[in-house]
Design a protein around this motif. Structure first.
Motif, PDB file in Angstrom:
ATOM      1  N   GLU A 198     -57.866  -1.649  13.293  1.00 59.99           N
ATOM      2  CA  GLU A 198     -57.154  -2.479  14.254  1.00 59.99           C
ATOM      3  C   GLU A 198     -55.685  -2.656  13.854  1.00 59.99           C
ATOM      4  O   GLU A 198     -54.792  -2.644  14.695  1.00 59.99           O
ATOM      5  N   LEU A 199     -55.479  -2.761  12.538  1.00 58.68           N
ATOM      6  CA  LEU A 199     -54.119  -2.944  12.028  1.00 58.68           C
ATOM      7  C   LEU A 199     -53.237  -1.753  12.373  1.00 58.68           C
ATOM      8  O   LEU A 199     -52.039  -1.888  12.568  1.00 58.68           O
ATOM      9  N   LEU A 200     -53.856  -0.562  12.441  1.00 59.01           N
ATOM     10  CA  LEU A 200     -53.069   0.648  12.662  1.00 59.01           C
ATOM     11  C   LEU A 200     -52.897   0.978  14.139  1.00 59.01           C
ATOM     12  O   LEU A 200     -52.426   2.056  14.474  1.00 59.01           O
ATOM     13  N   GLN A 201     -53.280   0.059  15.019  1.00 51.18           N
ATOM     14  CA  GLN A 201     -52.995   0.268  16.439  1.00 51.18           C
ATOM     15  C   GLN A 201     -51.486   0.265  16.660  1.00 51.18           C
ATOM     16  O   GLN A 201     -50.757  -0.381  15.922  1.00 51.18           O
ATOM     17  N   PRO A 202     -51.018   0.994  17.722  1.00 52.07           N
ATOM     18  CA  PRO A 202     -49.568   1.104  17.933  1.00 52.07           C
ATOM     19  C   PRO A 202     -48.852  -0.250  17.978  1.00 52.07           C
ATOM     20  O   PRO A 202     -47.785  -0.399  17.376  1.00 52.07           O
ATOM     21  N   ALA A 203     -49.446  -1.252  18.647  1.00 50.65           N
ATOM     22  CA  ALA A 203     -48.759  -2.539  18.776  1.00 50.65           C
ATOM     23  C   ALA A 203     -48.521  -3.159  17.404  1.00 50.65           C
ATOM     24  O   ALA A 203     -47.438  -3.690  17.120  1.00 50.65           O
ATOM     25  N   ASN A 204     -49.531  -3.071  16.522  1.00 57.23           N
ATOM     26  CA  ASN A 204     -49.382  -3.653  15.195  1.00 57.23           C
ATOM     27  C   ASN A 204     -48.482  -2.805  14.306  1.00 57.23           C
ATOM     28  O   ASN A 204     -47.731  -3.344  13.488  1.00 57.23           O
ATOM     29  N   LEU A 205     -48.556  -1.474  14.477  1.00 52.58           N
ATOM     30  CA  LEU A 205     -47.667  -0.603  13.703  1.00 52.58           C
ATOM     31  C   LEU A 205     -46.215  -0.912  14.047  1.00 52.58           C
ATOM     32  O   LEU A 205     -45.356  -0.909  13.168  1.00 52.58           O
ATOM     33  N   ASP A 206     -45.958  -1.190  15.336  1.00 58.29           N
ATOM     34  CA  ASP A 206     -44.618  -1.572  15.769  1.00 58.29           C
ATOM     35  C   ASP A 206     -44.101  -2.745  14.964  1.00 58.29           C
ATOM     36  O   ASP A 206     -42.959  -2.749  14.504  1.00 58.29           O
ATOM     37  N   ILE A 207     -44.965  -3.765  14.821  1.00 59.82           N
ATOM     38  CA  ILE A 207     -44.576  -4.971  14.092  1.00 59.82           C
ATOM     39  C   ILE A 207     -44.196  -4.614  12.659  1.00 59.82           C
ATOM     40  O   ILE A 207     -43.179  -5.064  12.133  1.00 59.82           O
ATOM     41  N   ILE A 208     -45.040  -3.748  12.043  1.00 62.71           N
ATOM     42  CA  ILE A 208     -44.792  -3.385  10.646  1.00 62.71           C
ATOM     43  C   ILE A 208     -43.474  -2.638  10.516  1.00 62.71           C
ATOM     44  O   ILE A 208     -42.638  -2.953   9.665  1.00 62.71           O
ATOM     45  N   VAL A 209     -43.269  -1.645  11.399  1.00 60.13           N
ATOM     46  CA  VAL A 209     -42.045  -0.846  11.318  1.00 60.13           C
ATOM     47  C   VAL A 209     -40.826  -1.740  11.547  1.00 60.13           C
ATOM     48  O   VAL A 209     -39.828  -1.654  10.819  1.00 60.13           O
ATOM     49  N   ARG A 210     -40.924  -2.631  12.548  1.00 54.84           N
ATOM     50  CA  ARG A 210     -39.802  -3.518  12.862  1.00 54.84           C
ATOM     51  C   ARG A 210     -39.434  -4.361  11.647  1.00 54.84           C
ATOM     52  O   ARG A 210     -38.261  -4.486  11.276  1.00 54.84           O
ATOM     53  N   THR A 211     -40.458  -4.932  10.981  1.00 56.58           N
ATOM     54  CA  THR A 211     -40.189  -5.820   9.854  1.00 56.58           C
ATOM     55  C   THR A 211     -39.591  -5.052   8.684  1.00 56.58           C
ATOM     56  O   THR A 211     -38.615  -5.502   8.072  1.00 56.58           O
ATOM     57  N   VAL A 212     -40.181  -3.881   8.367  1.00 53.35           N
ATOM     58  CA  VAL A 212     -39.675  -3.122   7.224  1.00 53.35           C
ATOM     59  C   VAL A 212     -38.246  -2.649   7.500  1.00 53.35           C
ATOM     60  O   VAL A 212     -37.378  -2.708   6.621  1.00 53.35           O
ATOM     61  N   ALA A 213     -37.979  -2.233   8.742  1.00 49.12           N
ATOM     62  CA  ALA A 213     -36.617  -1.791   9.082  1.00 49.12           C
ATOM     63  C   ALA A 213     -35.641  -2.951   8.942  1.00 49.12           C
ATOM     64  O   ALA A 213     -34.554  -2.794   8.367  1.00 49.12           O
ATOM     65  N   MET A 214     -36.024  -4.125   9.445  1.00 52.78           N
ATOM     66  CA  MET A 214     -35.149  -5.290   9.330  1.00 52.78           C
ATOM     67  C   MET A 214     -34.888  -5.607   7.857  1.00 52.78           C
ATOM     68  O   MET A 214     -33.748  -5.848   7.452  1.00 52.78           O
TER      69      MET A 214
END
Lengths: 271, 321
Positions: B85-101
């Motif tokens: 569930e964590l690796l669903q696109p919506a959650n991956l978006d959150i992870i990428v956004r946070t790491v990029a920030m």
């Protein structure tokens, strides 16, 4: 690094450094102006007029006093616990080498190395597994966990600079372990503990991330502020509280700086 | 000249044991340092090792449970479903956004912090040095929420920043920036730009201190040698000073990176409605009641920080702390 005394900083460097420091300080100064504004519906700049009215209004607010009281109580108890536990750890780690010493210093740093939200949520789920109801003590538990490292850091730095020969001399002269602690060790590390305690107090007084998970329905002052930030209802009162919080945290930091400032010499190593 | 030798019989070489409870206890510790060590270490280790690490493990364990879709209750059996569930696109978006920030904030903090640290380490002396130190320590220690609040005041539509832009007749510039994709938004306080500025403001002091410490340890004779051998100031900086200060920079970046990664209050107050990891954790454990997914989300910053710390250790950043 020291270059020779005639060296002058390039203008660009001076400007960049001054600009950086202004970036750090101007926003906090702005809080002081807003505490006096007459505007109550918005964050209008410049303030239309200045007034002292909001100080009186804030003074008569029981919810602010209650939150302040809880914050001070929590900070005092957590600081006291952190002082005992942090000093014990620092003494053990700096006096002797033993198996797992590195692991212990890692363990102590963990609560501030991991993001606060992890500490918060794991404590909260542990409380719910153990069926512990939220109380002042659950907040204290969270705060003391990350205050230990502050006391520990200050104490370890001072132990490193306190010469072991002082302790040996005291023992040779016939003092027992407790007398040595009271008359030799404590005076040497006292200011470091005081400084660590003040920083721990400031940290606990201000903490919000872990607190949101361990407080339940209780309001510490930072939680009161957080609610005002998310849903502003009484902007003028919030402005005044923000200014008071700045002043309250400022004093212990200045005191801690004053207490640890000339720490380059090792006590007992000079003669 | 005759020397009178004191009779050794009068003063025993080995003193007798001390009297009283504390005296005996003190003797006991002296003969048995391990016992004292054990007594000193037990309380803090019970606290941190059992209570704290215990709850961390309990949380990790929960990420291997899953939530039952029908009842909404946690099912206590081992599964990797939550991680799927964590690796669903919506959650991956959150992870990428946070790491990029976190990465961008770290870079910007380094750029703003470097001149301050460099000036403080190399040119400031005496009273100025103390002033610089306090100038960094005070913002670092002053209240986190008050700092965020100050930026809410600054970035508000009727606030000081818009006022300055208007006075300078530069409002068009601000509007042009806000109309850009990604970084823009309706106003500064609800855009990534706003979130970014506040993150840099709040975490930057954590970058200055280790950087300054590292710069102070750069030996002067190396800088002088470089100048004597004909390097321009720019070359000396790039080839001598910067590489030697790099461990300090990496040490500072551990703080800025980790703190940005786990924060959930700043993006909630200043920023868009799109979530960061911290907000996702908060939402899942709170209203949604999905503790397993919240736990799985907290694993992300732990893993990212683990990798980051491992790389930092290889670059020698821990010696600079």
């Amino acid at each position: 690094m020291r270059s020779d005394r005639r060296a002058r900083a390039p203008l660009g460097l001076k400007l960049a450094a001054a600009g950086g420091l202004m970036f750090l300080h101007l926003p906090i100064l702005l809080i002081f102006v807003y505490a006096f504004t007459t505007e109550e519906k918005s964050y209008q700049w410049p303030p239309p007029d200045l007034t002292l009215r909001w100080f009186a209004v804030t003074w008569n607010r029981p919810d602010v006093w209650q939150a302040l009281g809880l914050s001070v109580r929590v900070a005092l108890v957590s600081t006291a616990m952190a002082l005992v536990l942090g000093t014990l750890c620092a003494a053990a780690v700096s006096r002797s080498r033993f198996f797992g010493r590195e692991a212990i210093s890692l363990l102590i740093i963990l609560p501030i190395a991991l993001p606060g939200i992890i500490t918060g949520i794991s404590l909260r789920s542990a409380f719910s597994i153990a069926e512990i109801p939220f109380s002042t003590w659950t907040i204290v538990l969270g705060h003391a966990t990350f205050c230990i490292v502050i006391v520990y850091n200050n104490a370890v730095a001072r132990f490193r600079r306190t010469s072991g020969s002082l302790i040996e001399a005291s023992m040779d002269l016939g003092a027992d372990g407790f007398q040595t602690f009271r008359h030799v060790i404590l005076p040497n590390i006292g200011t470091a503990l005081l400084a660590g305690g003040m920083l721990a107090f400031a940290l606990s007084f201000d903490e919000v991330i872990v607190t949101t998970f361990t407080a339940g329905q209780q309001q510490t002052l930072p939680i009161w502020m957080l609610e005002e930030l998310v849903r502003p209802r009484q902007r003028p009162v919030t402005n005044v509280v923000a200014m008071v919080v700045v002043l309250v945290t400022l004093l212990p930091i200045l005191a801690a700086f004053y207490l640890t400032r000339d720490g380059d010499h090792t006590a007992g190593a000079g003669k | 000249m005759s020397v009178v030798v004191a009779t050794p019989a009068a003063t025993p070489i080995i003193l007798e044991g001390r009297e009283g409870f504390f005296g005996r206890l003190s003797d006991r510790f002296w003969r048995n340092p391990g016992l004292l060590l054990l007594l000193m270490l037990t309380p803090p280790l019970l606290w941190l090792g059992v209570v704290y690490v215990g709850s961390l493990f309990a949380l990790l364990l929960q990420s291997f449970f899953s939530i039952d879709e029908f009842s909404g209750l946690v099912r206590y059996e081992f599964t990797l479903k939550t991680y799927r569930e964590l690796l669903q696109p919506a959650n991956l978006d959150i992870i990428v956004r946070t790491v990029a920030m976190a990465a961008v904030v770290t870079l910007a903090s380094a750029v703003v912090a470097f001149p301050i640290a460099y000036y403080a380490a190399r040119y400031a002396r005496g009273a100025w040095k103390a002033l610089f130190y306090l100038g960094v320590m005070l913002p670092l220690w002053s209240s986190y929420l008050v700092k965020v609040y100050a930026w809410k005041l600054i970035l508000a539509k009727e606030g000081i920043l818009n006022w300055i832009f208007a006075k300078l007749h530069l409002t068009w510039l601000l509007e042009a920036w806000l109309s850009l994709p990604i970084v823009g938004g309706n106003s500064l306080s609800i855009s990534y730009t706003g979130t970014f500025i506040v993150f840099v403001y709040v975490w930057m002091p954590f970058m200055i201190l280790p950087l300054q410490a590292a710069l102070e340890r750069v030996p002067v004779n190396l800088v002088e040698a470089s100048t004597d051998l004909g390097a321009t100031p720019g070359q000396t900086f790039r080839k001598v000073i910067f590489p030697l200060a790099l461990p300090g920079l990496v040490a500072g970046s551990i703080f800025t990176f980790s703190l940005t990664l786990g924060d959930y209050i700043i993006p909630q107050i200043i920023g868009t409605s799109r979530l960061f990891i911290g907000q996702a954790v908060y939402a899942h454990q709170g209203t949604a009641g999905n503790i397993p997914l919240a736990a799985a989300f907290t694993v992300v910053p732990m893993v990212v920080m683990g990798l980051y710390l491992w790389m930092a250790k290889r670059m020698g950043a821990f010696d600079a702390l």
